[in-house]
Design an enzyme around this catalytic site. Structure first.
Site, PDB file in Angstrom:
ATOM      1  N   HIS A 102      -1.592  21.759  35.564  1.00  0.00           N
ATOM      2  CA  HIS A 102      -0.288  21.633  36.219  1.00  0.00           C
ATOM      3  C   HIS A 102       0.095  20.151  36.316  1.00  0.00           C
ATOM      4  O   HIS A 102       1.254  19.783  36.172  1.00  0.00           O
ATOM      5  CB  HIS A 102      -0.332  22.284  37.605  1.00  0.00           C
ATOM      6  CG  HIS A 102       1.011  22.623  38.157  1.00  0.00           C
ATOM      7  ND1 HIS A 102       1.202  23.022  39.452  1.00  0.00           N
ATOM      8  CD2 HIS A 102       2.253  22.616  37.588  1.00  0.00           C
ATOM      9  CE1 HIS A 102       2.498  23.240  39.654  1.00  0.00           C
ATOM     10  NE2 HIS A 102       3.161  22.998  38.545  1.00  0.00           N
TER      11      HIS A 102
ATOM     12  N   ASP B  75      -2.981  19.181  40.517  1.00  0.00           N
ATOM     13  CA  ASP B  75      -3.967  20.237  40.303  1.00  0.00           C
ATOM     14  C   ASP B  75      -4.140  20.552  38.805  1.00  0.00           C
ATOM     15  O   ASP B  75      -3.220  20.330  38.030  1.00  0.00           O
ATOM     16  CB  ASP B  75      -3.588  21.511  41.083  1.00  0.00           C
ATOM     17  CG  ASP B  75      -2.223  22.086  40.705  1.00  0.00           C
ATOM     18  OD1 ASP B  75      -1.254  21.321  40.603  1.00  0.00           O
ATOM     19  OD2 ASP B  75      -2.144  23.298  40.497  1.00  0.00           O
TER      20      ASP B  75
ATOM     21  N   GLU C 276      -4.248  30.689  38.626  1.00  0.00           N
ATOM     22  CA  GLU C 276      -4.575  29.973  39.864  1.00  0.00           C
ATOM     23  C   GLU C 276      -6.068  30.091  40.124  1.00  0.00           C
ATOM     24  O   GLU C 276      -6.633  31.193  40.091  1.00  0.00           O
ATOM     25  CB  GLU C 276      -3.823  30.581  41.064  1.00  0.00           C
ATOM     26  CG  GLU C 276      -2.344  30.248  41.115  1.00  0.00           C
ATOM     27  CD  GLU C 276      -2.045  28.876  41.730  1.00  0.00           C
ATOM     28  OE1 GLU C 276      -3.010  28.181  42.136  1.00  0.00           O
ATOM     29  OE2 GLU C 276      -0.858  28.516  41.800  1.00  0.00           O
TER      30      GLU C 276
ATOM     31  N   HIS D 186      -4.062  25.926  37.566  1.00  0.00           N
ATOM     32  CA  HIS D 186      -3.715  25.422  38.894  1.00  0.00           C
ATOM     33  C   HIS D 186      -4.907  25.574  39.834  1.00  0.00           C
ATOM     34  O   HIS D 186      -5.807  26.347  39.564  1.00  0.00           O
ATOM     35  CB  HIS D 186      -2.601  26.278  39.530  1.00  0.00           C
ATOM     36  CG  HIS D 186      -1.357  26.400  38.738  1.00  0.00           C
ATOM     37  ND1 HIS D 186      -0.253  25.628  38.983  1.00  0.00           N
ATOM     38  CD2 HIS D 186      -1.016  27.229  37.727  1.00  0.00           C
ATOM     39  CE1 HIS D 186       0.734  25.972  38.158  1.00  0.00           C
ATOM     40  NE2 HIS D 186       0.283  26.941  37.382  1.00  0.00           N
ATOM     41  N   TYR D 187      -4.852  24.877  40.987  1.00  0.00           N
ATOM     42  CA  TYR D 187      -5.669  25.319  42.112  1.00  0.00           C
ATOM     43  C   TYR D 187      -4.740  25.744  43.229  1.00  0.00           C
ATOM     44  O   TYR D 187      -3.570  25.328  43.292  1.00  0.00           O
ATOM     45  CB  TYR D 187      -6.714  24.305  42.541  1.00  0.00           C
ATOM     46  CG  TYR D 187      -6.263  22.991  43.121  1.00  0.00           C
ATOM     47  CD1 TYR D 187      -5.118  22.862  43.905  1.00  0.00           C
ATOM     48  CD2 TYR D 187      -7.039  21.858  42.918  1.00  0.00           C
ATOM     49  CE1 TYR D 187      -4.757  21.655  44.456  1.00  0.00           C
ATOM     50  CE2 TYR D 187      -6.682  20.638  43.464  1.00  0.00           C
ATOM     51  CZ  TYR D 187      -5.534  20.553  44.226  1.00  0.00           C
ATOM     52  OH  TYR D 187      -5.182  19.356  44.766  1.00  0.00           O
ATOM     53  N   THR D 188      -5.288  26.597  44.102  1.00  0.00           N
ATOM     54  CA  THR D 188      -4.429  27.198  45.129  1.00  0.00           C
ATOM     55  C   THR D 188      -4.132  26.244  46.280  1.00  0.00           C
ATOM     56  O   THR D 188      -3.144  26.426  46.979  1.00  0.00           O
ATOM     57  CB  THR D 188      -5.109  28.451  45.722  1.00  0.00           C
ATOM     58  OG1 THR D 188      -6.402  28.075  46.210  1.00  0.00           O
ATOM     59  CG2 THR D 188      -5.245  29.542  44.672  1.00  0.00           C
TER      60      THR D 188
END
Ligand SMILES: [Zn+2]
Length: 268
Positions: A137, A147, A95, A30-32
């Site tokens: 994701h 993401d 993340e 994921h990215y935040t």
């Protein structure tokens, strides 16, 4: 190789026991989507937010470990891969601190990628997870997530044996538009993408991420094809400008999916 930094324990209350499986068999990246890692850390540990991940990696390579990998963290939300819906129970969630699409598509700096590679190497060995089970994701929730996005270097990860990369993804001229875009679907499904739409239904508590689909039941085949195409292009055709994510399916999309399905069919 020396570890860049020992993961820092920063326990989050947002987790529970894995359901129906005793060990993770995939990793979700994921990215935040937040401007600084400390803000993401606070959110991932806030009981009211009801989200978490097993690990968070800052741009400078610092790693925080929030949830033990034996436990079920809450990062996947409504999602599906290879017909499996409870992706939180099956996965380790990582993340990556990154400001996200809304904040200028920032790249993932080298120290962050090195830390991720080192962590992934340990996780894949620890749980006997094959590289084709390291997913975005956006792969498991293509109808609502993008993401880690087009700036994430999946090819570099694959070169380290930590993901997969189809040779058909290499640029070689514009592809011919497919007469029938539905041609991509059997291959997409064989690799693992959810065409049946099972990832849209909230069958019990799948672990929340604050959003739910608003278009249950009214989604046509065409829209489903577009969603899967976007996910495939975000990951395997990142050189496509954003506007090209929605252009019609072409021969290269098909070649990519055929190769993914042939070389890495989803076992479950
Ligand atoms: Zn995500």
């Amino acid at each position: 190789m020396m570890r860049i930094g020992k993961p820092l324990a920063h326990p989050s209350p947002n987790h529970g026991p894995r359901r129906g499986v005793s060990a993770p068999d995939c990793v979700i990246l994921h990215y935040t989507d937040m401007l600084c890692p400390e803000a993401a850390l606070a959110r991932l540990c806030d009981p009211a937010a009801e989200v978490s991940a097993h690990h968070l990696i800052a741009e400078d390579g610092r790693i925080w470990s929030l949830v033990p990998e034996t436990e079920r963290a809450w990062h996947a939300g409504l999602s599906c891969w290879g017909g499996e819906r409870d992706m939180n129970s099956r996965s380790v969630g990582i993340e990556l601190a990154n400001p996200g699409h809304g904040n200028g598509h920032a790249p993932f700096p080298a120290p962050q990628m090195r830390a991720l590679e080192e962590l992934l190497r340990e996780i894949l060995a620890r749980w006997s997870i094959p590289p084709e089970r390291v997913l975005a994701h956006s792969d498991i929730a293509p109808h609502r997530k993008q993401d880690p996005g087009p700036r994430f270097d999946w090819r570099a990860l694959a070169l380290h044996g930590l993901s997969v990369w189809p040779e058909a993804a290499e640029p070689r001229g514009a592809g011919e538009i497919l007469a029938d875009p539905g041609e991509i679907l059997p291959f997409a499904a064989l690799f693992g993408y959810d065409f049946a739409g099972c990832g849209r239904e909230s069958g019990g508590d799948l672990g929340r991420d604050g959003r739910s689909p608003s278009d249950l039941g009214a989604h046509g085949t065409q829209a489903r094809i577009s969603e899967i195409l976007r996910a495939v292009r975000l990951r395997f055709r990142p050189q496509s400008p954003c506007e090209a994510l929605d252009s019609p399916a072409d021969a290269r999309d098909l070649a990519i999916l055929e190769e993914l399905a042939r070389r890495w069919p989803c076992a479950s």
